[in-house]
Write a protein that holds these residues in place. Structure first.
Motif, PDB file in Angstrom:
ATOM      1  N   GLY A  11       0.851  -1.188   0.000  1.00 31.96           N
ATOM      2  CA  GLY A  11       0.000   0.000   0.000  1.00 31.96           C
ATOM      3  C   GLY A  11       0.878   1.225   0.000  1.00 31.96           C
ATOM      4  N   ARG A  12       0.344   2.314  -0.578  1.00 29.80           N
ATOM      5  CA  ARG A  12       1.134   3.553  -0.629  1.00 29.80           C
ATOM      6  C   ARG A  12       1.462   4.044   0.774  1.00 29.80           C
ATOM      7  N   PRO A 168       7.427  17.762   1.999  1.00 33.00           N
ATOM      8  CA  PRO A 168       6.786  17.674   0.674  1.00 33.00           C
ATOM      9  C   PRO A 168       7.682  17.016  -0.372  1.00 33.00           C
ATOM     10  N   VAL A 169       8.988  17.367  -0.391  1.00 30.19           N
ATOM     11  CA  VAL A 169       9.876  16.811  -1.426  1.00 30.19           C
ATOM     12  C   VAL A 169      10.055  15.302  -1.230  1.00 30.19           C
ATOM     13  N   ALA A 170      10.314  14.879   0.020  1.00 30.96           N
ATOM     14  CA  ALA A 170      10.542  13.444   0.276  1.00 30.96           C
ATOM     15  C   ALA A 170       9.254  12.641   0.072  1.00 30.96           C
ATOM     16  N   ILE A 171       8.102  13.232   0.411  1.00 32.70           N
ATOM     17  CA  ILE A 171       6.819  12.537   0.220  1.00 32.70           C
ATOM     18  C   ILE A 171       6.614  12.269  -1.271  1.00 32.70           C
ATOM     19  N   ASP A 176       6.504   8.569  -5.875  1.00 32.07           N
ATOM     20  CA  ASP A 176       6.973   8.228  -7.232  1.00 32.07           C
ATOM     21  C   ASP A 176       7.628   6.847  -7.219  1.00 32.07           C
ATOM     22  N   LEU A 177       8.479   6.618  -6.213  1.00 34.68           N
ATOM     23  CA  LEU A 177       9.165   5.315  -6.129  1.00 34.68           C
ATOM     24  C   LEU A 177       8.169   4.179  -5.918  1.00 34.68           C
TER      25      LEU A 177
END
Ligand code: AMP
Length: 222
Positions: A11-12, A168-171, A176-177
């Motif tokens: 799951g995400r 926000p950037v790491a999320i 994406d990964l």
């Protein structure tokens, strides 16, 4: 062969895997093995794995497969506690990890079921921005549902904080990964007739009931 439950939860990020895995593990009386929690504990302890992991984690990147596979192998095969089953949370995240897991669990009887906890991206983005976690035990809270005493964990008294990788950037990078590396596992496990998709929206108690019903149905077919 044991009567336990050998489960993988996909799951995400922000789908509620952590919360649901704790509940399912308690229900079936098996250990909850969260690679994220294990790595965060290793970072706090300053161990060799922790020192290696921290940069990857803060950037929202995945650790190299061989490093995380060794950590999970040790946890699953090096301990008697997983003989009765386990709930795996955050592993596997790549096809290479799924292939390694297949070999690791073969002597334990293989997996019973893989749950894909399904929650849309728009919902997980909101949840991740407001998520807060206990630094000590990993219990989940949110800005909307804080602990009784701000910000002290109800379960263990630890500090409840925002995760270093809930920026926000790491999320965005982690989501994406997930699509690139982890989402293909849904088809991979479906081909092996192990996959069950469960709607992760709504009240946490209702979601737990759905998950447990799906696992019970699988176990009754054994
Ligand atoms: P999580 O708490 O499951 O979101 O994991 C936090 C971070 O730990 C991830 O963003 C990765 O940096 C790392 N991590 C956890 N599990 C894995 C895995 N199976 N493979 C690679 N990296 C992982």
């Amino acid at each position: 062969m044991t009567d336990g439950c050998r489960l993988v939860m996909l799951g995400r990020q922000g789908a509620g895997k952590g919360t649901q895995c704790v509940r399912v593990a308690r229900h079936f009386d098996v250990p909850h093995i969260s690679t994220g929690d294990m790595l965060r504990a290793a970072v706090r302890a300053g161990s060799e794995v922790g020192l290696r992991a921290k940069g990857f984690m803060d950037r929202g990147e995945l650790l190299p497969d061989e490093v995380i596979i060794e950590v999970v192998d040790e946890q699953l095969t090096g301990s008697e506690s997983t003989r009765g089953g386990f709930v795996l949370d955050g592993f596997p995240r790549t096809v290479a990890q799924a292939e390694a897991l297949d070999k690791i669990v073969a002597p334990l009887g293989g997996l019973d079921v893989v749950i894909d906890l399904d929650v849309p991206v728009s919902v997980v983005l909101e949840r991740l921005a407001s998520r807060r976690v206990c630094e000590k035990c990993g219990a989940n809270y949110s800005v909307a549902e804080p602990p009784t005493n701000p910000w002290v964990c109800d379960a263990c008294g630890g500090d409840v904080v925002q995760r270093d990788d809930d920026t926000p950037v790491a999320i965005r990078r982690r989501l994406d990964l997930y699509e690139q590396e982890t989402a293909p596992l849904v088809a991979w496990y479906a081909e092996r007739d192990l996959l069950e998709t469960v709607d992760g929206l709504g009240d946490a108690d209702d979601v737990s009931e759905r998950i447990i019903a799906v696992i019970d149905a699988r176990r009754s077919k054994r």
